[in-house]
Design a protein around this motif. Structure first.
Motif, PDB file in Angstrom:
ATOM      1  N   ASP A 125       0.857  -1.188   0.000  1.00  0.00           N
ATOM      2  CA  ASP A 125       0.000   0.000   0.000  1.00  0.00           C
ATOM      3  C   ASP A 125       0.894   1.240   0.000  1.00  0.00           C
ATOM      4  O   ASP A 125       1.452   1.615   1.031  1.00  0.00           O
ATOM      5  N   VAL A 126       1.012   1.863  -1.138  1.00  0.00           N
ATOM      6  CA  VAL A 126       1.943   2.977  -1.302  1.00  0.00           C
ATOM      7  C   VAL A 126       1.178   4.289  -1.413  1.00  0.00           C
ATOM      8  O   VAL A 126       0.232   4.405  -2.177  1.00  0.00           O
ATOM      9  N   LYS A 127       1.618   5.244  -0.647  1.00  0.00           N
ATOM     10  CA  LYS A 127       1.035   6.586  -0.693  1.00  0.00           C
ATOM     11  C   LYS A 127       1.856   7.445  -1.657  1.00  0.00           C
ATOM     12  O   LYS A 127       3.078   7.396  -1.639  1.00  0.00           O
ATOM     13  N   PRO A 128       1.183   8.239  -2.489  1.00  0.00           N
ATOM     14  CA  PRO A 128       1.935   9.130  -3.386  1.00  0.00           C
ATOM     15  C   PRO A 128       2.815  10.097  -2.599  1.00  0.00           C
ATOM     16  O   PRO A 128       2.439  10.547  -1.516  1.00  0.00           O
ATOM     17  N   VAL A 129       3.965  10.390  -3.139  1.00  0.00           N
ATOM     18  CA  VAL A 129       4.903  11.320  -2.510  1.00  0.00           C
ATOM     19  C   VAL A 129       4.834  12.647  -3.253  1.00  0.00           C
ATOM     20  O   VAL A 129       4.991  12.680  -4.468  1.00  0.00           O
ATOM     21  N   ARG A 130       4.597  13.696  -2.513  1.00  0.00           N
ATOM     22  CA  ARG A 130       4.587  15.036  -3.103  1.00  0.00           C
ATOM     23  C   ARG A 130       5.548  15.902  -2.297  1.00  0.00           C
ATOM     24  O   ARG A 130       5.365  16.083  -1.100  1.00  0.00           O
ATOM     25  N   THR A 131       6.547  16.385  -2.986  1.00  0.00           N
ATOM     26  CA  THR A 131       7.524  17.232  -2.309  1.00  0.00           C
ATOM     27  C   THR A 131       8.177  18.152  -3.330  1.00  0.00           C
ATOM     28  O   THR A 131       8.198  17.855  -4.514  1.00  0.00           O
ATOM     29  N   ASP A 132       8.686  19.238  -2.830  1.00  0.00           N
ATOM     30  CA  ASP A 132       9.459  20.157  -3.658  1.00  0.00           C
ATOM     31  C   ASP A 132      10.805  20.314  -2.981  1.00  0.00           C
ATOM     32  O   ASP A 132      10.963  21.089  -2.034  1.00  0.00           O
ATOM     33  N   LEU A 133      11.777  19.536  -3.451  1.00  0.00           N
ATOM     34  CA  LEU A 133      13.093  19.556  -2.815  1.00  0.00           C
ATOM     35  C   LEU A 133      13.789  20.903  -2.961  1.00  0.00           C
ATOM     36  O   LEU A 133      14.699  21.201  -2.178  1.00  0.00           O
ATOM     37  N   THR A 134      13.376  21.722  -3.910  1.00  0.00           N
ATOM     38  CA  THR A 134      14.012  23.034  -4.062  1.00  0.00           C
ATOM     39  C   THR A 134      13.743  23.921  -2.856  1.00  0.00           C
ATOM     40  O   THR A 134      14.455  24.897  -2.639  1.00  0.00           O
ATOM     41  N   LYS A 135      12.736  23.590  -2.067  1.00  0.00           N
ATOM     42  CA  LYS A 135      12.419  24.373  -0.864  1.00  0.00           C
ATOM     43  C   LYS A 135      13.167  23.873   0.373  1.00  0.00           C
ATOM     44  O   LYS A 135      13.066  24.473   1.435  1.00  0.00           O
ATOM     45  N   LYS A 136      13.902  22.791   0.240  1.00  0.00           N
ATOM     46  CA  LYS A 136      14.670  22.262   1.371  1.00  0.00           C
ATOM     47  C   LYS A 136      15.902  23.122   1.618  1.00  0.00           C
ATOM     48  O   LYS A 136      16.485  23.694   0.709  1.00  0.00           O
ATOM     49  N   THR A 137      16.294  23.194   2.882  1.00  0.00           N
ATOM     50  CA  THR A 137      17.506  23.925   3.242  1.00  0.00           C
ATOM     51  C   THR A 137      18.725  23.093   2.849  1.00  0.00           C
ATOM     52  O   THR A 137      18.617  21.891   2.584  1.00  0.00           O
ATOM     53  N   ASP A 138      19.884  23.725   2.856  1.00  0.00           N
ATOM     54  CA  ASP A 138      21.125  22.992   2.575  1.00  0.00           C
ATOM     55  C   ASP A 138      21.308  21.845   3.569  1.00  0.00           C
ATOM     56  O   ASP A 138      21.679  20.734   3.186  1.00  0.00           O
ATOM     57  N   ALA A 139      21.029  22.106   4.835  1.00  0.00           N
ATOM     58  CA  ALA A 139      21.177  21.076   5.866  1.00  0.00           C
ATOM     59  C   ALA A 139      20.248  19.893   5.596  1.00  0.00           C
ATOM     60  O   ALA A 139      20.636  18.733   5.784  1.00  0.00           O
ATOM     61  N   GLN A 140      19.037  20.171   5.150  1.00  0.00           N
ATOM     62  CA  GLN A 140      18.101  19.096   4.842  1.00  0.00           C
ATOM     63  C   GLN A 140      18.574  18.285   3.632  1.00  0.00           C
ATOM     64  O   GLN A 140      18.443  17.062   3.610  1.00  0.00           O
ATOM     65  N   LEU A 141      19.130  18.965   2.645  1.00  0.00           N
ATOM     66  CA  LEU A 141      19.646  18.260   1.468  1.00  0.00           C
ATOM     67  C   LEU A 141      20.847  17.394   1.836  1.00  0.00           C
ATOM     68  O   LEU A 141      21.011  16.288   1.315  1.00  0.00           O
ATOM     69  N   ILE A 142      21.679  17.876   2.736  1.00  0.00           N
ATOM     70  CA  ILE A 142      22.825  17.080   3.198  1.00  0.00           C
ATOM     71  C   ILE A 142      22.321  15.854   3.954  1.00  0.00           C
ATOM     72  O   ILE A 142      22.802  14.738   3.745  1.00  0.00           O
ATOM     73  N   LYS A 143      21.330  16.036   4.812  1.00  0.00           N
ATOM     74  CA  LYS A 143      20.775  14.907   5.567  1.00  0.00           C
ATOM     75  C   LYS A 143      20.192  13.851   4.626  1.00  0.00           C
ATOM     76  O   LYS A 143      20.259  12.653   4.903  1.00  0.00           O
ATOM     77  N   LEU A 144      19.637  14.281   3.503  1.00  0.00           N
ATOM     78  CA  LEU A 144      19.067  13.336   2.534  1.00  0.00           C
ATOM     79  C   LEU A 144      20.132  12.439   1.900  1.00  0.00           C
ATOM     80  O   LEU A 144      19.802  11.408   1.313  1.00  0.00           O
ATOM     81  N   GLN A 145      21.401  12.778   2.043  1.00  0.00           N
ATOM     82  CA  GLN A 145      22.459  11.903   1.535  1.00  0.00           C
ATOM     83  C   GLN A 145      22.478  10.568   2.283  1.00  0.00           C
ATOM     84  O   GLN A 145      23.093   9.604   1.818  1.00  0.00           O
TER      85      GLN A 145
END
Length: 194
Positions: A113-133
């Motif tokens: 049972d998969v829920k659609p993912v909706r996100t705009d990564l361009t709104k993430k902070t640098d720290a959030q983008l680093i954490k996504l690594q």
């Protein structure tokens, strides 16, 4: 059926994708999926280290199409951990030009049972983008790394320090490499640091 099918359906492969998501069962992680044009299926290989390289060992076919016109071409990870797959959908393949009726399709392959993912990564902070690594789904890792590279094509010393620390501190080799690749993407993997 028979020997042709037992051998994987033929030797005309199109597209290849290592499953690096977090949605499907664990046994699919790090396996490579390849569309088989003549076999109307997706083949699956387990990857094993051999010397300084790797070899693929045939695993059970991942998917059999129920349509004889199925001609899988590409596979691509999705944000939800599933996969998108394109289908040329035609009777003609290889040298059969007189019976072609292309009418492509795109499939989404998920597990459970998969829920659609909706996100705009361009709104993430640098720290959030680093954490996504460190995310288990490599789609997030790659998209975040791409955004960091776009934001800092000429480098960013502050971020380079964080990414270098991640590279050194992480215990898993894969996550160390992700830190190093992100560091490289912002121009921080210079010869002096390495």
């Amino acid at each position: 059926k028979g020997a042709h099918s037992d051998a994987g359906g033929g030797h005309a492969h199109a597209g290849a994708m290592f499953y690096l998501g977090d949605q499907w069962p664990a046994e699919y992680r790090n396996r490579i999926l390849m569309a088989n044009l003549h076999g109307n299926r997706l083949n699956q290989n387990k990857i094993e280290r051999k010397g300084s390289g790797y070899v693929g060992k045939r695993a059970p076919d991942f998917l059999f199409a129920n349509d004889p016109w199925f001609r899988g071409l590409t596979q691509m990870m999705s944000a939800d951990g599933g996969m998108f797959m394109s289908d040329w959908h035609d009777t003609g393949e290889c040298h059969n030009y007189d019976k072609t009726h292309p009418s492509g399709r795109i499939y989404r392959i998920t597990y459970g049972d998969v829920k659609p993912v909706r996100t705009d990564l361009t709104k993430k902070t640098d720290a959030q983008l680093i954490k996504l690594q460190l995310h288990e789904n490599d789609w997030w890792v790659r998209q975040a790394r791409l955004l960091l590279a776009e934001r800092y094509p000429n480098g960013e010393p502050r971020l380079a320090t964080y990414l270098w620390k991640m590279t050194l501190d992480e215990k898993q080799e894969t996550k160390q490499l992700r830190g190093l690749w992100a560091l490289h993407s912002i121009g921080g993997a210079d010869e002096k640091r390495l």
